[in-house]
Write a protein that holds these residues in place. Structure first.
Motif, PDB file in Angstrom:
ATOM      1  N   THR A  32       0.832  -1.200   0.000  1.00  0.00           N
ATOM      2  CA  THR A  32       0.000   0.000   0.000  1.00  0.00           C
ATOM      3  C   THR A  32       0.870   1.255   0.000  1.00  0.00           C
ATOM      4  O   THR A  32       1.673   1.447   0.912  1.00  0.00           O
ATOM      5  CB  THR A  32      -0.931   0.013   1.230  1.00  0.00           C
ATOM      6  OG1 THR A  32      -1.689  -1.195   1.245  1.00  0.00           O
ATOM      7  CG2 THR A  32      -1.866   1.202   1.204  1.00  0.00           C
ATOM      8  N   PRO A  33       0.695   2.123  -1.005  1.00  0.00           N
ATOM      9  CA  PRO A  33       1.527   3.329  -1.047  1.00  0.00           C
ATOM     10  C   PRO A  33       1.135   4.358   0.018  1.00  0.00           C
ATOM     11  O   PRO A  33      -0.016   4.417   0.441  1.00  0.00           O
ATOM     12  CB  PRO A  33       1.266   3.887  -2.452  1.00  0.00           C
ATOM     13  CG  PRO A  33      -0.017   3.297  -2.894  1.00  0.00           C
ATOM     14  CD  PRO A  33      -0.195   1.997  -2.154  1.00  0.00           C
ATOM     15  N   LEU A  35       5.157   4.702  17.201  1.00  0.00           N
ATOM     16  CA  LEU A  35       3.979   4.467  16.374  1.00  0.00           C
ATOM     17  C   LEU A  35       4.402   3.930  15.019  1.00  0.00           C
ATOM     18  O   LEU A  35       5.432   4.341  14.467  1.00  0.00           O
ATOM     19  CB  LEU A  35       3.205   5.771  16.147  1.00  0.00           C
ATOM     20  CG  LEU A  35       2.506   6.357  17.355  1.00  0.00           C
ATOM     21  CD1 LEU A  35       1.950   7.734  17.009  1.00  0.00           C
ATOM     22  CD2 LEU A  35       1.391   5.431  17.827  1.00  0.00           C
ATOM     23  N   LEU A  36       3.587   3.037  14.477  1.00  0.00           N
ATOM     24  CA  LEU A  36       3.789   2.504  13.139  1.00  0.00           C
ATOM     25  C   LEU A  36       2.425   2.431  12.474  1.00  0.00           C
ATOM     26  O   LEU A  36       1.498   1.819  13.024  1.00  0.00           O
ATOM     27  CB  LEU A  36       4.429   1.106  13.208  1.00  0.00           C
ATOM     28  CG  LEU A  36       4.568   0.337  11.898  1.00  0.00           C
ATOM     29  CD1 LEU A  36       5.438   1.092  10.893  1.00  0.00           C
ATOM     30  CD2 LEU A  36       5.153  -1.048  12.178  1.00  0.00           C
ATOM     31  N   MET A  37       2.284   3.070  11.329  1.00  0.00           N
ATOM     32  CA  MET A  37       1.018   3.024  10.604  1.00  0.00           C
ATOM     33  C   MET A  37       0.916   1.715   9.833  1.00  0.00           C
ATOM     34  O   MET A  37       1.913   1.205   9.304  1.00  0.00           O
ATOM     35  CB  MET A  37       0.918   4.195   9.622  1.00  0.00           C
ATOM     36  CG  MET A  37       0.828   5.552  10.284  1.00  0.00           C
ATOM     37  SD  MET A  37      -0.583   5.746  11.389  1.00  0.00           S
ATOM     38  CE  MET A  37      -1.934   5.744  10.216  1.00  0.00           C
ATOM     39  N   GLY A  38      -0.314   1.181   9.800  1.00  0.00           N
ATOM     40  CA  GLY A  38      -0.582  -0.014   9.024  1.00  0.00           C
ATOM     41  C   GLY A  38      -1.723   0.237   8.063  1.00  0.00           C
ATOM     42  O   GLY A  38      -2.576   1.102   8.306  1.00  0.00           O
ATOM     43  N   THR A  53      -4.418   6.472   3.554  1.00  0.00           N
ATOM     44  CA  THR A  53      -4.926   6.299   4.915  1.00  0.00           C
ATOM     45  C   THR A  53      -4.372   5.018   5.518  1.00  0.00           C
ATOM     46  O   THR A  53      -3.867   4.142   4.824  1.00  0.00           O
ATOM     47  CB  THR A  53      -6.468   6.225   4.965  1.00  0.00           C
ATOM     48  OG1 THR A  53      -6.899   5.045   4.275  1.00  0.00           O
ATOM     49  CG2 THR A  53      -7.103   7.461   4.380  1.00  0.00           C
ATOM     50  N   GLY A  54      -4.485   4.921   6.823  1.00  0.00           N
ATOM     51  CA  GLY A  54      -4.085   3.735   7.563  1.00  0.00           C
ATOM     52  C   GLY A  54      -4.522   3.910   9.002  1.00  0.00           C
ATOM     53  O   GLY A  54      -5.250   4.845   9.327  1.00  0.00           O
ATOM     54  N   HIS A  55      -4.085   3.007   9.858  1.00  0.00           N
ATOM     55  CA  HIS A  55      -4.415   3.147  11.278  1.00  0.00           C
ATOM     56  C   HIS A  55      -3.158   2.910  12.112  1.00  0.00           C
ATOM     57  O   HIS A  55      -2.191   2.303  11.662  1.00  0.00           O
ATOM     58  CB  HIS A  55      -5.569   2.220  11.685  1.00  0.00           C
ATOM     59  CG  HIS A  55      -5.283   0.772  11.507  1.00  0.00           C
ATOM     60  ND1 HIS A  55      -5.439   0.117  10.310  1.00  0.00           N
ATOM     61  CD2 HIS A  55      -4.851  -0.149  12.389  1.00  0.00           C
ATOM     62  CE1 HIS A  55      -5.107  -1.152  10.454  1.00  0.00           C
ATOM     63  NE2 HIS A  55      -4.742  -1.347  11.708  1.00  0.00           N
ATOM     64  N   HIS A  81      -3.180  -4.326   8.283  1.00  0.00           N
ATOM     65  CA  HIS A  81      -2.135  -4.234   9.325  1.00  0.00           C
ATOM     66  C   HIS A  81      -0.717  -4.406   8.775  1.00  0.00           C
ATOM     67  O   HIS A  81       0.180  -4.824   9.503  1.00  0.00           O
ATOM     68  CB  HIS A  81      -2.343  -5.252  10.453  1.00  0.00           C
ATOM     69  CG  HIS A  81      -3.657  -5.183  11.133  1.00  0.00           C
ATOM     70  ND1 HIS A  81      -4.025  -4.151  11.948  1.00  0.00           N
ATOM     71  CD2 HIS A  81      -4.713  -6.037  11.120  1.00  0.00           C
ATOM     72  CE1 HIS A  81      -5.242  -4.363  12.421  1.00  0.00           C
ATOM     73  NE2 HIS A  81      -5.685  -5.493  11.914  1.00  0.00           N
ATOM     74  N   ILE A  82      -0.493  -4.085   7.521  1.00  0.00           N
ATOM     75  CA  ILE A  82       0.841  -4.173   6.930  1.00  0.00           C
ATOM     76  C   ILE A  82       1.360  -2.749   6.747  1.00  0.00           C
ATOM     77  O   ILE A  82       0.623  -1.873   6.278  1.00  0.00           O
ATOM     78  CB  ILE A  82       0.804  -4.930   5.583  1.00  0.00           C
ATOM     79  CG1 ILE A  82       0.318  -6.369   5.815  1.00  0.00           C
ATOM     80  CG2 ILE A  82       2.179  -4.926   4.914  1.00  0.00           C
ATOM     81  CD1 ILE A  82       0.072  -7.162   4.563  1.00  0.00           C
ATOM     82  N   PRO A  83       2.620  -2.476   7.122  1.00  0.00           N
ATOM     83  CA  PRO A  83       3.155  -1.123   6.950  1.00  0.00           C
ATOM     84  C   PRO A  83       3.081  -0.663   5.490  1.00  0.00           C
ATOM     85  O   PRO A  83       3.121  -1.471   4.560  1.00  0.00           O
ATOM     86  CB  PRO A  83       4.604  -1.247   7.413  1.00  0.00           C
ATOM     87  CG  PRO A  83       4.571  -2.377   8.394  1.00  0.00           C
ATOM     88  CD  PRO A  83       3.576  -3.356   7.804  1.00  0.00           C
ATOM     89  N   HIS A  84       2.969   0.638   5.317  1.00  0.00           N
ATOM     90  CA  HIS A  84       2.876   1.242   3.993  1.00  0.00           C
ATOM     91  C   HIS A  84       4.239   1.258   3.296  1.00  0.00           C
ATOM     92  O   HIS A  84       5.258   0.921   3.879  1.00  0.00           O
ATOM     93  CB  HIS A  84       2.361   2.681   4.121  1.00  0.00           C
ATOM     94  CG  HIS A  84       0.967   2.769   4.618  1.00  0.00           C
ATOM     95  ND1 HIS A  84       0.655   2.645   5.947  1.00  0.00           N
ATOM     96  CD2 HIS A  84      -0.197   2.964   3.963  1.00  0.00           C
ATOM     97  CE1 HIS A  84      -0.656   2.745   6.089  1.00  0.00           C
ATOM     98  NE2 HIS A  84      -1.196   2.943   4.908  1.00  0.00           N
TER      99      HIS A  84
END
Length: 155
Positions: free
Chosen positions: A38-39, A131-134, A84-86, A138-141
């Motif tokens: 995911t970009p 923090l790490l965005m997923g 976007t991500g969480h 739930h996979i990092p960008h």
């Protein structure tokens, strides 16, 4: 003007061209860190708004952790929307391989409902938070979006 000096500029250009070509090959073949599919915007970054790096917090009492994010939006788990991500809060661990799903355990807290803060309680001692965005799975960008790791003390 002798033969040697007449060919010096051409020889210098050839050497410069060869060096430039070698540098370009090095850049192209340099190992690249793996990341998810995911970009993310290249300028996006996450940060911890509270607590502050080096802060001491009271033991036996929950404290608030506030998540910040720039140049990207927050969306719940399962929602696939561009840029976007969480959030995922990493406690006392290092970043993981960026092409794998972020685990869910006491050191990797998931905020899949799109939360931007939480209350946590930690035992006395020195702790790290990051923090790490997923993405929606739930996979990092790509590139990964994460905060600086901060250190806090619970006493």
């Amino acid at each position: 003007m002798n033969k040697r000096s007449a060919h010096a500029p051409a020889r210098s250009r050839a050497i410069l061209l060869a060096a430039t070509f070698a540098a370009a090959i090095t850049v192209v073949t340099a190992p690249v860190a793996m990341a998810g599919p995911t970009p993310a915007p290249a300028n996006a970054y996450a940060y911890i708004g509270y607590p502050n790096n080096g802060q001491t917090l009271p033991a036996g009492k929950p404290f608030r952790v506030w998540f910040g994010l720039r140049y990207m939006g927050v969306a719940p788990r399962g929602v696939k929307f561009p840029n976007t991500g969480h959030h995922h809060l990493l406690i006392d661990v290092d970043l993981l391989p960026m092409d794998q799903e972020i685990p869910s355990d006491r050191n990797h807290l998931h905020f899949g409902a799109g939360e931007t803060e939480t209350m946590i309680e930690l035992p006395p001692g020195k702790h790290t938070l990051q923090l790490l965005m997923g993405d929606d799975k739930h996979i990092p960008h790509n590139p990964p979006v994460y905060s600086k790791k901060i250190t806090i003390y619970v006493k």
